[in-house]
Design an enzyme around this catalytic site. Structure first.
Site, PDB file in Angstrom:
ATOM      1  N   GLY A   1       0.847  -1.188   0.000  1.00 55.02           N
ATOM      2  CA  GLY A   1       0.000   0.000   0.000  1.00 55.02           C
ATOM      3  C   GLY A   1       0.879   1.233   0.000  1.00 55.02           C
TER       4      GLY A   1
ATOM      5  N   GLU B   1       0.597  -1.240  -4.810  1.00 52.05           N
ATOM      6  CA  GLU B   1      -0.550  -0.358  -4.640  1.00 52.05           C
ATOM      7  C   GLU B   1      -1.700  -0.885  -5.491  1.00 52.05           C
ATOM      8  OE1 GLU B   1      -1.312   2.460  -2.733  1.00 52.05           O
ATOM      9  OE2 GLU B   1      -3.211   2.212  -3.786  1.00 52.05           O
TER      10      GLU B   1
ATOM     11  N   ASN C   1      -2.936  -6.580  -5.801  1.00 50.26           N
ATOM     12  CA  ASN C   1      -3.748  -6.807  -4.611  1.00 50.26           C
ATOM     13  C   ASN C   1      -2.967  -7.799  -3.745  1.00 50.26           C
ATOM     14  OD1 ASN C   1      -5.557  -7.632  -2.690  1.00 50.26           O
ATOM     15  ND2 ASN C   1      -7.251  -7.949  -4.109  1.00 50.26           N
ATOM     16  N   THR C   2      -2.246  -7.260  -2.773  1.00 51.96           N
ATOM     17  CA  THR C   2      -1.361  -8.137  -1.989  1.00 51.96           C
ATOM     18  C   THR C   2      -2.148  -9.082  -1.102  1.00 51.96           C
ATOM     19  OG1 THR C   2      -1.216  -6.415  -0.343  1.00 51.96           O
ATOM     20  CG2 THR C   2       0.597  -6.596  -1.896  1.00 51.96           C
TER      21      THR C   2
ATOM     22  N   CYS D   1       2.325   0.988   6.002  1.00 53.79           N
ATOM     23  CA  CYS D   1       2.286   2.358   6.516  1.00 53.79           C
ATOM     24  C   CYS D   1       0.911   2.988   6.313  1.00 53.79           C
ATOM     25  CB  CYS D   1       3.330   3.199   5.808  1.00 53.79           C
ATOM     26  SG  CYS D   1       4.994   2.591   6.060  1.00 53.79           S
TER      27      CYS D   1
ATOM     28  N   ASP E   1      -5.467   1.590   5.306  1.00 49.95           N
ATOM     29  CA  ASP E   1      -6.875   1.956   5.396  1.00 49.95           C
ATOM     30  C   ASP E   1      -7.428   1.439   6.726  1.00 49.95           C
ATOM     31  OD1 ASP E   1      -9.572   2.374   4.990  1.00 49.95           O
ATOM     32  OD2 ASP E   1      -9.517   1.772   2.880  1.00 49.95           O
TER      33      ASP E   1
ATOM     34  N   THR F   1       6.601   9.432   4.703  1.00 49.08           N
ATOM     35  CA  THR F   1       5.386   9.018   4.000  1.00 49.08           C
ATOM     36  C   THR F   1       4.442  10.206   3.885  1.00 49.08           C
ATOM     37  OG1 THR F   1       4.448   8.317   6.086  1.00 49.08           O
ATOM     38  CG2 THR F   1       5.466   6.616   4.765  1.00 49.08           C
ATOM     39  N   GLU F   2       3.632  10.222   2.837  1.00 51.55           N
ATOM     40  CA  GLU F   2       2.687  11.324   2.635  1.00 51.55           C
ATOM     41  C   GLU F   2       1.752  11.464   3.832  1.00 51.55           C
ATOM     42  OE1 GLU F   2       3.809   9.772   0.005  1.00 51.55           O
ATOM     43  OE2 GLU F   2       4.180  11.360  -1.450  1.00 51.55           O
TER      44      GLU F   2
END
Lengths: 531, 302
Positions: free
Chosen positions: B119, B142, B177-178, B197, B200, B275-276
């Site tokens: 992700g 992702e 899709n892990t 990180c 969701d 990270t963002e």
């Protein structure tokens, strides 16, 4: 119309055949013995009684009085007289079944169809799963074809396939949501199974920490001063209490433990014993082309490997008897795959579509529904030494809506399936299940067929109930000079008991039946969803 | 289907027209960026996508049927191994003896991907990790298409900008899709670090099955991680933190890394600040919860 038998299971010398939700038994000469019928009357009555029953239960549950639910009464009555037999390990267990909530039965319009029949290795127990009510039923089998219901357990999600561990203690249920639950074959009174299993699992993995429990209102009676706010707080507490109660009721009340899971619909499960270390492993297959090898209880957190290589969904897997390291898998691919599951290696592929196209050249894809492997008993005419060299396993394969059974040979020294014969079914009927009878002088093949599949156009006539057909739903094949041939043996089923069978009170349409019997092709992915 | 609907509406409704224009603009921007070989960094506003994706649906995903068939060479072009065709045939035979001859075996890399950012979002962590772990191949995974494209373009631009220093050659991104397909990409014990990180949070109880950390998924992380490999988790949601801690704690294959060791790990600092989401939380002066878990050796098979 007559519903076809659609699931077969040979257990000792007894043949069990499922028709809709009921299970019928036949002896090795295929004479009818007895039946366990799906409780259809109850189903309709429960609806009306439900409200009062649950009310009563609330009151009586505290007093620990006799069970008020019809179902429980019936099963304990049944259980009482035969209790003296005492051959089951957990004798006396069925009386103290865990309480179930009133919602156990789904709406009557849901057709109860047995989805799978399984037997323990000792043949003493038969396990059935039904799709519509998500229930696993365990029966005691007296060895002569008579079944006694020991327990009914409704799973949180619909079980797709189950396996029984080699020690015959645990049922492994693989469900539509991708999880595998372990539950005791025989429920014990004191939760002994749970204790042992979870202790062995080191830390109870089913006891996953619940995050939502942690929530508490930040305010308390001392910090809230206005009347309105106090009321709001009280309300909040009430809601929380209710929610806590609901949460308790949510999970199944019987002993069960989450063992492993895929994020995909599981389609098949098997237990294999590795010849390398003699340890059992759980093998699970899913719709997303994975076959996973996991250590068995108590180390189901250790994934040993994957058998990867299928391009389409997998629908069925099979470990041939006496070839414990091999695994045959099939599904939406054109081929059958043979693996060494211990080393995760693919050993061979066998083109099944090619064989199917010999029957129907226009066929472009297929969906395997059954792979059944058996070991023919060598009946020697001269000496038994000579035959050893060409010992082999027979593998029978059924594909959805293909009116034939594909027969393969797997020689002991080889790892490739050799096509032996394609057995066309009379009248172009579709096979639903196949079983092998080790009878003398020659073995026989028992096939459950769908007599309604004669005309392909019948699917289009949606509302018309299926015409009563005289085509038998069980077919016997005999082996003559190495080839299987249909016999005209007529198998007399049970006389329909008036009024009690579900098909009479609420006739099923052909389309409805097809929807229930042919579900495998729908596992294929259709790429419509982009982002 | 959706497109023709838009076309019809375009003439009558302005709003629909605007939408279409926006989409068109985005597409034009992206193709222009790719075709011009521009070294300019991509801008996020052209890659917006809703924040959630359903991990259970059949997305039109591309994934190899087997990790050996994964083509890494286009993602890490500077690490492609020079191999003779003879070698290739040999390794081929070892893995899948009867593999169809028409399926070409992808080119091998000199080393395997060892670090995965599950992700990865817009790729902040990836970009920061690239110089910090220069001798490791790092992969961002992702599920959202546009976001993956952004990271792809970002890495491309960064590689071009830092051509001389040879930077950012060890990072790449993949749409995947892990939750479903991790074992299709990585072999047993291939990874040494997994980053999870700001996943969701899936607040609703009935969505908890969609969380990226769960009892059953943790077994898969354990499968792809080598013993003593580490799972890094960080979130700003206390509930989710408790959830992740609870689930890793209960899993027999993992043990928590001590706080001392955790704070000494340079990756933890990067995860907190680069990270963002981490930056966003920083701006809002929120709290960040970190937990590291070490993969233990499998117990002897009882």
């Amino acid at each position: 119309m007559s519903l076809p038998y659609h699931i077969l299971k040979v257990c000792g010398g007894v043949v069990f055949a499922a028709r809709a939700g009921s299970i019928y038994s036949f002896n090795s000469d295929l004479e009818y013995i007895s039946a366990w019928e799906y409780p259809v009357k109850q189903q309709q009555q429960t609806k009306g009684q439900e409200a009062s029953a649950t009310e009563q239960q609330k009151e009586s549950s505290a007093a620990d009085g006799p069970p008020t639910k019809r179902r429980k009464v019936e099963s304990s009555q049944e259980a009482a007289p035969s209790n003296g037999s005492g051959d089951a390990e957990g004798a006396g267990a069925p009386e103290t079944k865990p309480k179930k909530k009133g919602k156990s039965y789904t709406t009557p319009t849901d057709r109860a169809f047995v989805q799978g029949l399984y037997s323990t290795t000792d043949g003493r127990h038969l396990v059935a799963i039904t799709g519509s009510d998500k229930t696993i039923r365990v029966f005691e089998h007296d060895g002569a074809g008579n079944l006694r219901l020991l327990s009914e357990r409704q799973m949180p999600k619909r079980p797709c396939d189950i396996a029984i561990t080699p020690d015959n203690r645990t049922i492994l249920s693989a469900d539509k949501f991708g999880d595998v639950y372990g539950l005791p074959l025989i429920e014990s009174e004191d939760g002994q199974w749970s204790k042992e299993t979870s202790a062995a699992q080191q830390k109870s993995r089913s006891a996953t920490p619940a995050a939502s429990q942690a929530y508490k209102p930040q305010a308390n009676e001392f910090t809230v001063h206005t009347v309105r706010n106090r009321k709001a707080l009280e309300n909040q507490k009430l809601v929380l209490e209710q929610r806590a109660k609901e949460e308790k009721a949510e999970g199944p009340q019987f002993e069960h433990i989450l063992l492993l899971g895929h994020v995909s619909m599981l389609t098949a499960i098997a237990v294999g014993t590795s010849p390398k270390n003699n340890k059992p492993y759980i093998i699970t297959a899913d719709r997303d082309e994975h076959i996973r090898i996991t250590r068995s209880i108590p180390q189901t957190h250790v994934i040993e490997g994957f058998c990867l290589g299928h391009d389409e969904f997998i629908s069925t897997i099979c470990i041939p008897p006496l070839r414990p390291d091999l695994l045959i898998s099939g599904g939406g691919d054109d081929e059958l795959y043979v693996w060494n599951w211990v080393s995760n290696q693919r050993l061979s592929k066998t083109d099944l579509l090619k064989e199917a196209q010999k029957l129907a050249p226009e066929m472009a894809k297929l969906a395997v529904t059954r792979i059944f492997a058996t070991r023919p008993k060598q009946i020697n005419k001269k000496g038994d030494e000579n035959n050893k060299s060409d010992d082999h396993t027979l593998v029978f394969v059924i594909c959805e809506r293909i009116p034939a059974i594909f027969c393969f040979q797997l020689k002991d020294s080889e790892t490739t399936l050799q096509h032996a014969q394609t057995i066309p079914l009379p009248n172009g009927n579709n096979p639903l299940d196949v079983e092998y009878l080790h009878s003398s002088p020659s073995p026989r093949l028992l096939v459950a067929v769908d007599p309604n599949s004669i005309t392909t156009s019948s699917t289009e006539n949606t509302t018309e109930p299926a015409a009563t057909t005289t085509t038998p739903s069980l077919r016997v094949f005999s082996l003559e000079q190495g080839q299987w041939h249909p016999t005209e043996q007529v198998i007399k089923g049970p006389e329909p008991s008036t009024g009690s069978s579900p098909e009479e009170s609420n006739p099923i349409t052909v389309q409805e039946l097809q929807k229930i019997l042919y579900t495998t092709e729908s596992l294929r992915k259709t790429a419509t969803d982009f982002e | 289907m959706g497109r023709s609907k838009h076309n019809k509406r375009e003439a009558t409704a302005d709003t629909a027209g605007d939408k279409k224009n926006k989409r068109q603009k985005r597409e034009d921007y992206r193709t222009a960026l790719r075709e011009n070989g521009s070294t300019e960094l991509p801008r996020k506003k052209h890659y917006r996508q809703r924040a959630h994706a359903n991990p259970f649906s059949d997305h039109k995903l591309i994934y190899p049927p087997h990790p050996e068939l994964m083509n890494w060479s286009s993602m890490y072009p500077h690490y492609v191994a020079e191999e003779g065709p003879a070698d290739q045939a040999q390794t081929d035979a070892e893995v899948l003896p009867d593999r169809d001859s028409e399926v070409l075996k992808p080119k091998k890399l000199t080393q395997d991907v060892e670090v995965a950012d599950i992700g990865c979002g817009f790729g902040g962590l990836l970009v920061a990790l690239a110089p910090a772990l220069p001798d490791k191949l790092i992969l961002g995974l992702e599920i959202r298409v546009s976001v993956t494209q952004f990271v792809e373009d970002r890495i491309k631009a960064l590689r071009a900008q830092n051509e001389e220093q040879k930077l950012y050659r060890n990072i790449a991104v993949l749409r995947a899709n892990t939750m479903k397909f991790m074992p299709n990409f990585f072999t047993k014990g291939q990874l040494s670090k997994i980053f999870i990180c700001f996943p969701d949070p899936h607040f609703k109880a009935r969505k908890h099955k969609q969380r990226i950390v769960s009892t059953t998924l943790n077994s898969e992380y354990a499968y792809v991680l080598q013993p003593s490999g580490i799972v890094y988790t960080i979130t700003d949601v206390p509930d989710l933190h408790e959830w992740m801690v609870g689930h890793f704690e209960a899993h027999p294959s993992f043990e928590r890394v001590s706080e001392e060791e955790q704070e000494a790990d340079p990756c933890v600092t990067i995860m907190r600040t680069e990270t963002e989401e981490g930056k966003k939380v920083e701006r809002n002066q929120g709290k960040k919860y970190v937990a590291l878990y070490r993969r233990l050796e499998d117990p002897p098979h009882e």
